[in-house]
Design an enzyme around this catalytic site. Structure first.
Site, PDB file in Angstrom:
ATOM      1  N   ASP A   1       7.663  29.999   2.686  1.00  0.00           N
ATOM      2  CA  ASP A   1       7.357  28.610   2.878  1.00  0.00           C
ATOM      3  C   ASP A   1       8.714  27.782   2.386  1.00  0.00           C
ATOM      4  O   ASP A   1       9.633  28.203   2.162  1.00  0.00           O
ATOM      5  CB  ASP A   1       6.338  28.334   1.478  1.00  0.00           C
ATOM      6  CG  ASP A   1       7.008  28.284   0.168  1.00  0.00           C
ATOM      7  OD1 ASP A   1       7.442  29.368  -0.146  1.00  0.00           O
ATOM      8  OD2 ASP A   1       7.009  27.545  -0.551  1.00  0.00           O
ATOM      9  N   GLU A   2       8.545  26.682   3.000  1.00  0.00           N
ATOM     10  CA  GLU A   2       9.422  25.496   2.767  1.00  0.00           C
ATOM     11  C   GLU A   2      11.093  26.083   2.915  1.00  0.00           C
ATOM     12  O   GLU A   2      12.046  25.916   2.157  1.00  0.00           O
ATOM     13  CB  GLU A   2       9.605  25.013   1.292  1.00  0.00           C
ATOM     14  CG  GLU A   2       8.217  24.226   0.928  1.00  0.00           C
ATOM     15  CD  GLU A   2       8.014  23.936  -0.246  1.00  0.00           C
ATOM     16  OE1 GLU A   2       7.280  22.888  -0.602  1.00  0.00           O
ATOM     17  OE2 GLU A   2       8.430  24.412  -1.155  1.00  0.00           O
TER      18      GLU A   2
END
Length: 540
Positions: free
Chosen positions: A347-348
């Site tokens: 993620d991210e």
């Protein structure tokens, strides 16, 4: 998923308040609940069971009550389940509850192999196909209580139901009748972030006990992030020694030894909770790079980080040393982990170009497979190339772009199972309201009704219930550094998510659920759990 999206400012807060109000209105409830209803013992059970038939006299626990488990021909695991059940009941009942050979006891002639005779009987029945892998049947008559299941896991879950049928304090009587119960979803999870703030293994074991009482069977542990590396890796010792010596706010941090991790995994397994470890990559890696500059593209180690920003770090995708690192780390972790999954984050990764991200995740997934585990990753993996069998964890919310949701739906159509953790329903670090001390609000406020106000089987557009492996409630710890704050944010919302994951869709109703929540209050008090007394719940 953990972004402090300050730029949204007041719009996020207003949207959150509106969403929470709409949630309450949708259930037909005012902000302040009516007086608590008087529930029968079966009506207080949480999660709500699949089927209950109350009938006949109950069984009174007394000084002569025994727990019958194991014996000739029975797996030793059944005896262990019986020991754990007796241990959980001795304190509240004040009774000795010896665990004895399960071959004795009366036979009620009901096809369940007896009613326990003089206490509680644990019985495996491999032919009970209707109970599945984790279901159970609990039958009570005047002569005893019989717990029947196809597997020891089912017997363990039956024992948790029995605990709720007895008073919080004192021996009491289990009401007569039959509970037949099976879970809706196979994966019923919670997640704890020990990277932003370090927590000792003993605190996580306490959480395991709390989860298991409500039939949650998976604990996802977020072990690494920009702020700290919490697990010892023999081949890269500075990860824990140096990368673990920091946390949000500048505290001392800390890390777990391999023996710590093994002890937690074994403790959880005894309670039928599977550990899912996460090593986040290719982003969220500042702690690793602070320990080893060779993991950066320029070879320079950054300073340790104690803030809360995200998206600024990335492993160097073009360096072969990067893949030696993840092979070593994931290989050692796989050897420690009895469960089937390794979570690799994903993620991210804002500092990793899209093409590099896809290339990196291809290789990381191959490493997981080489070490005999199944990939789990956050749903951003859907934008790359999920490996066959990879499980995606969705953490979006009402404002997640439609294209992002469509990519997840496409992955589901391709055969990838989903674990749902929508941030505006299931993130336990979201504040209940404006007055909540710890927590964040970037996904909006999540009051108790909102945690319950969604249907995992129909939540994502174009994703059928058959594609949903289950539900998970994450607790991120940027703002949480004490046991009291941890429990305040988890309870009671964790119990609502446990019910969404276990109970049949037909049993889900906020007016009834809030009464069941209220009935759990004395149990939470007795266990010294610091829970939030949500104003929408008629606590006693």
């Amino acid at each position: 998923m953990r972004v402090l999206r300050r730029t949204l400012g007041t719009l996020v807060v207003l949207a959150a308040v509106s969403a929470a109000s709409a949630c309450t209105a949708a259930h037909g409830d005012d902000a302040k609940p009516a007086a608590a209803a008087v529930l029968t013992p079966y009506g207080r059970l949480l999660p709500a069971p699949s089927s209950v038939r109350a009938e006949g006299p109950g069984y009174a626990f007394g000084a002569g009550t025994v727990v019958r488990a194991g014996g000739p021909g029975a797996p030793e695991e059944v005896r262990r389940v019986g020991e754990l059940l007796a241990e959980g009941l001795r304190g509240p009942t004040g009774l000795p509850l010896p665990v004895v050979d399960g071959s004795g006891g009366g036979d009620g002639g009901d096809g369940d192999g007896g009613d326990g005779g003089d206490g509680v009987r644990l019985r495996l029945d491999g032919g009970a196909a209707d109970l599945g892998e984790e279901g159970y049947r609990l039958r009570t008559t005047a002569t005893g209580v019989t717990l029947t299941a196809r597997t020891p896991a089912g017997l363990f879950h039956a024992g948790q139901t029995l605990r709720q049928l007895l008073p919080v304090r004192g021996a009491g009587t289990v009401p007569g009748g039959t509970v037949t119960d099976t879970p809706r979803f196979a994966y019923r999870g919670a997640m704890i972030d020990v990277a932003r703030h370090h927590f000792p293994v003993e605190q996580v074991k306490r959480y395991v006990d709390q989860l298991a009482q409500y039939k949650i069977n998976t604990l996802h542990v977020h072990l690494t992030d920009d702020q700290g590396w919490r697990i010892a890796v023999d081949s890269w010792p500075r990860l824990a020694e140096y990368g673990g010596a920091s946390e949000v706010g500048g505290g001392p941090g800390g890390s777990w030894s391999k023996d710590d991790y093994r002890a937690l995994a074994a403790y959880a397994a005894d309670r039928y909770v599977t550990l899912v470890p996460e090593i986040d990559m290719p982003g969220h890696v500042n702690a690793a790079q602070a320990a080893y500059g060779e993991l950066t593209c320029d070879g320079k180690a950054p300073a340790r980080y104690t803030g809360t920003k995200v998206g600024f770090s990335s492993l160097c995708v073009g360096k072969e040393r990067t893949y030696e690192f993840i092979d070593d780390v994931l290989g050692e972790l796989a050897a420690l982990t009895p469960g089937p999954y390794l979570h690799i984050g994903g993620d991210e990764a804002h500092s990793t170009p899209a093409a590099d991200y896809a290339r990196f995740m291809d290789r990381a997934q191959a490493v997981v497979a080489r070490h005999g585990k199944t990939v789990m990753a956050w749903h951003q993996l859907a934008s790359a190339r999920p490996a066959p069998g990879a499980v995606l964890q969705y953490w979006g919310h009402d404002r997640t772009p439609a294209a992002e949701k469509a990519a997840v739906a496409a992955a589901a159509r391709a055969g990838h199972r989903l674990v749902l953790s929508p941030a505006d329903h299931a993130y336990l670090d979201m504040k209940y309201d404006r007055q909540t001390g710890p927590g964040l609000a970037w996904a909006g406020y999540v009051p108790a009704p909102r945690a319950y106000a969604w249907n995992p089987g129909s939540y994502l557009p174009d994703v059928p219930e058959s594609a949903v492996l289950g539900v998970e409630a994450p607790l991120w710890t940027e703002t949480i550094s004490t046991r009291a704050d941890w429990e305040l944010m988890a309870f009671p919302r964790l119990l609502s998510l446990a019910e969404l994951a276990w109970s049949p869709a037909t049993a889900l109703s906020w007016p009834a659920h809030r009464e069941r929540l209220a009935a759990q209050g004395p149990r939470l008090d007795a266990q010294d759990i610091t829970y939030y007394r949500a104003p929408e719940v008629p606590w006693p």
